[in-house]
Design a protein around this motif. Structure first.
Motif, PDB file in Angstrom:
ATOM      1  N   PHE A 388     -75.654  94.201  42.887  1.00 53.00           N
ATOM      2  CA  PHE A 388     -76.232  93.368  43.928  1.00 53.00           C
ATOM      3  C   PHE A 388     -77.021  94.207  44.918  1.00 53.00           C
ATOM      4  O   PHE A 388     -78.147  93.831  45.311  1.00 53.00           O
ATOM      5  CB  PHE A 388     -75.127  92.584  44.639  1.00 53.00           C
ATOM      6  N   HIS A 389     -76.457  95.328  45.360  1.00 52.52           N
ATOM      7  CA  HIS A 389     -77.177  96.178  46.312  1.00 52.52           C
ATOM      8  C   HIS A 389     -78.518  96.611  45.729  1.00 52.52           C
ATOM      9  O   HIS A 389     -79.562  96.526  46.404  1.00 52.52           O
ATOM     10  CB  HIS A 389     -76.323  97.402  46.663  1.00 52.52           C
ATOM     11  N   ARG A 390     -78.525  97.045  44.481  1.00 51.29           N
ATOM     12  CA  ARG A 390     -79.777  97.448  43.832  1.00 51.29           C
ATOM     13  C   ARG A 390     -80.769  96.296  43.735  1.00 51.29           C
ATOM     14  O   ARG A 390     -81.944  96.419  44.115  1.00 51.29           O
ATOM     15  CB  ARG A 390     -79.455  97.963  42.424  1.00 51.29           C
ATOM     16  N   ASP A 391     -80.310  95.142  43.254  1.00 52.53           N
ATOM     17  CA  ASP A 391     -81.229  94.072  42.903  1.00 52.53           C
ATOM     18  C   ASP A 391     -81.682  93.256  44.106  1.00 52.53           C
ATOM     19  O   ASP A 391     -82.834  92.800  44.146  1.00 52.53           O
ATOM     20  CB  ASP A 391     -80.592  93.174  41.847  1.00 52.53           C
ATOM     21  N   ILE A 392     -80.807  93.074  45.108  1.00 52.63           N
ATOM     22  CA  ILE A 392     -81.240  92.310  46.278  1.00 52.63           C
ATOM     23  C   ILE A 392     -82.223  93.128  47.110  1.00 52.63           C
ATOM     24  O   ILE A 392     -83.172  92.576  47.677  1.00 52.63           O
ATOM     25  CB  ILE A 392     -80.040  91.825  47.127  1.00 52.63           C
ATOM     26  N   ASP A 393     -82.042  94.442  47.182  1.00 56.12           N
ATOM     27  CA  ASP A 393     -83.033  95.272  47.884  1.00 56.12           C
ATOM     28  C   ASP A 393     -84.399  95.150  47.219  1.00 56.12           C
ATOM     29  O   ASP A 393     -85.433  95.052  47.898  1.00 56.12           O
ATOM     30  CB  ASP A 393     -82.591  96.733  47.904  1.00 56.12           C
ATOM     31  N   ALA A 394     -84.427  95.149  45.883  1.00 56.65           N
ATOM     32  CA  ALA A 394     -85.698  95.023  45.165  1.00 56.65           C
ATOM     33  C   ALA A 394     -86.340  93.666  45.434  1.00 56.65           C
ATOM     34  O   ALA A 394     -87.562  93.569  45.617  1.00 56.65           O
ATOM     35  CB  ALA A 394     -85.480  95.220  43.668  1.00 56.65           C
ATOM     36  N   TYR A 395     -85.527  92.604  45.474  1.00 56.52           N
ATOM     37  CA  TYR A 395     -86.089  91.274  45.732  1.00 56.52           C
ATOM     38  C   TYR A 395     -86.568  91.137  47.175  1.00 56.52           C
ATOM     39  O   TYR A 395     -87.674  90.634  47.429  1.00 56.52           O
ATOM     40  CB  TYR A 395     -85.063  90.182  45.422  1.00 56.52           C
ATOM     41  N   LEU A 396     -85.761  91.559  48.138  1.00 56.64           N
ATOM     42  CA  LEU A 396     -86.131  91.409  49.544  1.00 56.64           C
ATOM     43  C   LEU A 396     -87.426  92.139  49.862  1.00 56.64           C
ATOM     44  O   LEU A 396     -88.183  91.721  50.757  1.00 56.64           O
ATOM     45  CB  LEU A 396     -85.007  91.909  50.444  1.00 56.64           C
ATOM     46  N   ALA A 397     -87.717  93.198  49.145  1.00 50.82           N
ATOM     47  CA  ALA A 397     -88.957  93.942  49.368  1.00 50.82           C
ATOM     48  C   ALA A 397     -90.191  93.112  49.037  1.00 50.82           C
ATOM     49  O   ALA A 397     -91.299  93.450  49.463  1.00 50.82           O
ATOM     50  CB  ALA A 397     -88.955  95.225  48.536  1.00 50.82           C
ATOM     51  N   THR A 398     -90.008  91.996  48.304  1.00 53.16           N
ATOM     52  CA  THR A 398     -91.135  91.132  47.946  1.00 53.16           C
ATOM     53  C   THR A 398     -91.320  89.973  48.913  1.00 53.16           C
ATOM     54  O   THR A 398     -92.274  89.202  48.754  1.00 53.16           O
ATOM     55  CB  THR A 398     -90.945  90.560  46.529  1.00 53.16           C
ATOM     56  N   ARG A 399     -90.439  89.838  49.897  1.00 57.72           N
ATOM     57  CA  ARG A 399     -90.449  88.686  50.795  1.00 57.72           C
ATOM     58  C   ARG A 399     -90.578  89.108  52.249  1.00 57.72           C
ATOM     59  O   ARG A 399     -90.228  90.238  52.613  1.00 57.72           O
ATOM     60  CB  ARG A 399     -89.149  87.872  50.626  1.00 57.72           C
ATOM     61  N   LYS A 400     -91.035  88.204  53.094  1.00 52.70           N
ATOM     62  CA  LYS A 400     -91.045  88.428  54.527  1.00 52.70           C
ATOM     63  C   LYS A 400     -89.659  88.130  55.083  1.00 52.70           C
ATOM     64  O   LYS A 400     -88.990  87.205  54.630  1.00 52.70           O
ATOM     65  CB  LYS A 400     -92.089  87.546  55.200  1.00 52.70           C
ATOM     66  N   GLY A 401     -89.224  88.902  56.071  1.00 55.81           N
ATOM     67  CA  GLY A 401     -87.880  88.776  56.623  1.00 55.81           C
ATOM     68  C   GLY A 401     -87.146  90.085  56.443  1.00 55.81           C
ATOM     69  O   GLY A 401     -87.777  91.148  56.310  1.00 55.81           O
ATOM     70  N   PRO A 402     -85.825  90.068  56.425  1.00 56.48           N
ATOM     71  CA  PRO A 402     -85.077  91.304  56.165  1.00 56.48           C
ATOM     72  C   PRO A 402     -85.524  91.941  54.851  1.00 56.48           C
ATOM     73  O   PRO A 402     -85.650  91.251  53.831  1.00 56.48           O
ATOM     74  CB  PRO A 402     -83.625  90.826  56.099  1.00 56.48           C
ATOM     75  N   ARG A 403     -85.746  93.243  54.870  1.00 60.15           N
ATOM     76  CA  ARG A 403     -86.306  93.920  53.697  1.00 60.15           C
ATOM     77  C   ARG A 403     -85.257  94.664  52.882  1.00 60.15           C
ATOM     78  O   ARG A 403     -85.555  95.148  51.787  1.00 60.15           O
ATOM     79  CB  ARG A 403     -87.392  94.906  54.133  1.00 60.15           C
ATOM     80  N   THR A 404     -84.047  94.764  53.422  1.00 63.10           N
ATOM     81  CA  THR A 404     -82.958  95.441  52.722  1.00 63.10           C
ATOM     82  C   THR A 404     -81.665  94.693  52.975  1.00 63.10           C
ATOM     83  O   THR A 404     -81.575  93.869  53.904  1.00 63.10           O
ATOM     84  CB  THR A 404     -82.789  96.891  53.201  1.00 63.10           C
ATOM     85  N   LEU A 405     -80.653  95.011  52.200  1.00 64.54           N
ATOM     86  CA  LEU A 405     -79.341  94.410  52.404  1.00 64.54           C
ATOM     87  C   LEU A 405     -78.791  94.770  53.772  1.00 64.54           C
ATOM     88  O   LEU A 405     -78.171  93.929  54.440  1.00 64.54           O
ATOM     89  CB  LEU A 405     -78.389  94.846  51.293  1.00 64.54           C
ATOM     90  N   ALA A 406     -79.004  96.002  54.228  1.00 62.47           N
ATOM     91  CA  ALA A 406     -78.528  96.408  55.553  1.00 62.47           C
ATOM     92  C   ALA A 406     -79.167  95.555  56.648  1.00 62.47           C
ATOM     93  O   ALA A 406     -78.487  95.127  57.598  1.00 62.47           O
ATOM     94  CB  ALA A 406     -78.824  97.886  55.786  1.00 62.47           C
ATOM     95  N   GLU A 407     -80.455  95.280  56.530  1.00 59.72           N
ATOM     96  CA  GLU A 407     -81.123  94.420  57.506  1.00 59.72           C
ATOM     97  C   GLU A 407     -80.602  92.983  57.417  1.00 59.72           C
ATOM     98  O   GLU A 407     -80.509  92.276  58.428  1.00 59.72           O
ATOM     99  CB  GLU A 407     -82.633  94.455  57.285  1.00 59.72           C
ATOM    100  N   LEU A 408     -80.272  92.542  56.225  1.00 60.49           N
ATOM    101  CA  LEU A 408     -79.730  91.198  56.049  1.00 60.49           C
ATOM    102  C   LEU A 408     -78.367  91.062  56.724  1.00 60.49           C
ATOM    103  O   LEU A 408     -78.069  90.040  57.361  1.00 60.49           O
ATOM    104  CB  LEU A 408     -79.632  90.886  54.562  1.00 60.49           C
ATOM    105  N   VAL A 409     -77.519  92.075  56.592  1.00 63.07           N
ATOM    106  CA  VAL A 409     -76.225  92.073  57.275  1.00 63.07           C
ATOM    107  C   VAL A 409     -76.428  91.946  58.777  1.00 63.07           C
ATOM    108  O   VAL A 409     -75.736  91.171  59.452  1.00 63.07           O
ATOM    109  CB  VAL A 409     -75.436  93.352  56.914  1.00 63.07           C
ATOM    110  N   GLU A 410     -77.366  92.676  59.332  1.00 66.70           N
ATOM    111  CA  GLU A 410     -77.627  92.619  60.776  1.00 66.70           C
ATOM    112  C   GLU A 410     -78.174  91.255  61.168  1.00 66.70           C
ATOM    113  O   GLU A 410     -77.817  90.710  62.227  1.00 66.70           O
ATOM    114  CB  GLU A 410     -78.609  93.719  61.172  1.00 66.70           C
ATOM    115  N   PHE A 411     -79.021  90.661  60.327  1.00 63.94           N
ATOM    116  CA  PHE A 411     -79.535  89.313  60.600  1.00 63.94           C
ATOM    117  C   PHE A 411     -78.388  88.319  60.744  1.00 63.94           C
ATOM    118  O   PHE A 411     -78.350  87.512  61.675  1.00 63.94           O
ATOM    119  CB  PHE A 411     -80.480  88.882  59.471  1.00 63.94           C
ATOM    120  N   ASN A 412     -77.442  88.363  59.828  1.00 65.07           N
ATOM    121  CA  ASN A 412     -76.326  87.423  59.873  1.00 65.07           C
ATOM    122  C   ASN A 412     -75.473  87.613  61.121  1.00 65.07           C
ATOM    123  O   ASN A 412     -74.947  86.648  61.681  1.00 65.07           O
ATOM    124  CB  ASN A 412     -75.467  87.572  58.627  1.00 65.07           C
TER     125      ASN A 412
END
Length: 559
Positions: A388-412
């Motif tokens: 999940f860490h590998r694949d969600i980081d790759a996906y988030l890099a294609t979208r606007k918003g949090p760009r990594t899992l670490a940024e997503l944790v902080e968003f929540n």
């Protein structure tokens, strides 16, 4: 499988029996009776019952000119407006749906229909990239700009002429955020309810897709699964769900958990429609291939693999006016029954009744227990954390918003709306701390998982000379409770999910008002054979019934 084979197979499906998709469905609906809380499925289309109609029946009407895609799409849109406030399954409808339907009608008038899905309304789970529409995975973190391009599977649906009707709610981040989540809840869509009993859970994470189908809000829906997230919602909402062999459907453009297990797959109210949808989703056209999405690994199925034998699909063996199969395709089939008594005595009794019906149809049913299940349960979750860490980081890099899992944790942490049902994001935090997928210990773990999961099915099937393994898909739906979370330790989906083999849930019956599915599993790339068998099982069990939208019930375990 080439385009000519796909075209031949799908044309045959459309030309096949128009009665075998849901045998005696109308009689079943009448038998169970109308309820004031159950909106009629035929409203708005004279002679068409949305609860029971199949794609071949719809296409036959379109070919004759007695039905248009625009009328069908408008009817589904009106039904969403009327029924969805009870269940909260549809997040949004597409502003271009009626234009797509009108374009399909023009093709039908010109005799240039693109295939069985041309003009058929389809709902997409909201973790599937769809241009011009938000794709959120249920999280406010992705609720800003829509993706720029479609997922490969959406491109295939559009090329086949399907009408993209809208997006369905899901368990946020496909139920891979908190240690004790509540299936069917997302910060974007709130809580999806089970249409059969509204205070019961729809199971995750393709909860909105399954609930929408049970409520007849679309003809087909797309779900996704890492382990159980297509088949459990299908079972718990009384519909059909197919988890394809890994790689048969491209994962490119779908929010990931793990490229080692993730797959999108078709869901419908009958096996015929499910098979037709798979023939489109899996068609190899050189665009996106079977790459499985970001981080995909080798050893995947090729587009079309496993579908060559759909010419044996039961609805192909009879023609209009001929007698329906009614399950005779089970004669001589060998099915291993994995009882799973941990799902309760009511479910076990239903499995006993199911085995009796299959034997009466000529099948040989033997009891089995696939090995290595405890070790699979021990290894799967730690492996998924790293992936999940590998694949969600790759996906988030294609979208606007949090760009990594670490940024997503902080968003929540900084958005209270994300915590309105449950606050936890323990899985995110554990994934951040998990070893990378380059770590030798991780690699050994995934290799053992692949080996044991495949052996669990291969050895069981070879040892008993089986055509498939069957098990209960789900227990009766538990009550939805944000404070308690789910009670969803359901082991039947794991062997096929981890091995990448196909599985198919068909309605088996009910415990009181609550549906239970029968999960069928087969060998690698045996999708066509599994769908054919599933259609025969469906016709023999005749277990489908329309939901009654009861507010609550005392029947079945609250768990």
């Amino acid at each position: 499988m080439g385009k000519r084979s796909i075209a031949t197979m799908t044309a045959a499906l459309v030309a096949g029996s128009l009665l075998t998709g849901v045998p005696n469905a109308g009689a079943q609906a009448a038998e169970h009776g109308a309820d004031s809380a159950s909106p009629p499925g035929s409203a708005g289309l004279p002679g068409v019952d949305l609860d029971t109609v199949t794609i071949p029946e719809l296409q036959a009407r379109m070919a004759k000119g007695s039905l248009t895609s625009e009328a069908l799409t408008r009817t589904y849109l009106r039904r969403i407006e009327k029924v969805d406030p009870k269940i909260h399954a549809v997040l949004r409808t597409s502003p271009t749906a009626l234009r797509e339907a009108a374009a399909s009608d023009a093709r039908h008038r010109q005799g240039k229909a693109l295939g069985p899905l041309d003009g058929i309304p389809v709902l997409l789970k909201d973790n599937v990239n769809t241009r011009g529409m938000p794709t959120t995975a249920g999280s406010l973190a992705l609720a800003g700009s829509p993706p720029a391009t479609d997922a490969v599977l959406v491109t295939r649906l559009r090329k086949a002429g399907a009408v993209i009707l809208g997006k369905t709610n899901l368990s946020e981040w496909a139920n891979f955020r908190a240690a004790k989540p509540t299936s069917g809840w997302s910060a974007v869509g709130g809580q999806t309810n089970n249409p059969y009993v509204l205070d019961r859970n729809p199971c995750g994470s393709s909860s909105g897709s399954a609930a929408a189908l049970a409520a007849s809000l679309a003809q087909v829906a797309i779900g996704t699964e890492t382990d159980g997230s297509i088949v459990c919602p299908a079972g718990m909402n009384g519909v059909v769900g197919h988890k394809p062999s890994l790689g048969l459907v491209s994962q490119s453009g779908v929010v990931p958990i793990s490229a080692e297990q993730d797959t999108a797959g078709p869901m419908a109210r009958n096996v015929t429609d499910t098979a037709l949808a798979l023939s489109v989703l899996s068609e190899g056209d050189g665009e996106g291939g079977s790459d499985g999405g970001k981080g995909s690994r080798g050893g995947r199925a090729r587009p079309g693999d496993g579908l060559q034998d759909l010419s044996d699909f039961p609805s192909l063996r009879s023609r209009p006016g001929a007698a329906a199969d009614h399950g005779t395709g089970l004669r001589g089939k060998r099915i291993g029954l994995w009882r799973l008594p941990s799902l309760g005595t009511d479910v076990d009794a239903l499995m006993t009744s199911t085995a009796k019906k299959l034997r009466k149809a000529g099948a040989v049913v033997v009891e089995v227990t696939p090995p290595y299940q405890a070790r699979l349960a021990e290894l799967e979750f730690p492996a998924l954390l790293s992936e999940f860490h590998r694949d969600i980081d790759a996906y988030l890099a294609t979208r606007k918003g949090p760009r990594t899992l670490a940024e997503l944790v902080e968003f929540n942490r900084t958005h209270p709306e994300e915590q309105s049902c449950f606050a936890g994001q323990e899985l995110f935090e554990q994934a951040l701390a998990a070893p990378p997928t380059t770590d030798p210990k991780y690699r050994a773990m995934r290799a053992e998982l692949k080996d044991l999961s495949r052996r669990s099915l291969d050895e069981t099937m070879a040892g008993h000379n089986l055509d498939a393994i069957a098990a209960p898909t789900n227990p009766p739906a538990w009550t939805t409770d944000c404070a308690r979370g789910d009670n969803d330790v359901i082991p039947s989906s794991t062997p096929a999910a981890v091995s990448g083999y196909p599985s198919l849930s068909v309605p088996a019956g009910s415990v009181g008002e609550l549906p239970v599915g029968l999960l069928l599993m087969a060998g690698n790339n045996q999708d066509a054979q599994l769908l054919s068998l599933g259609a025969s099982v469906e016709q023999r069990l005749k277990a489908w019934r329309a939901p009654r939208y009861l507010p609550t019930t005392g029947v079945g375990a609250t768990r």
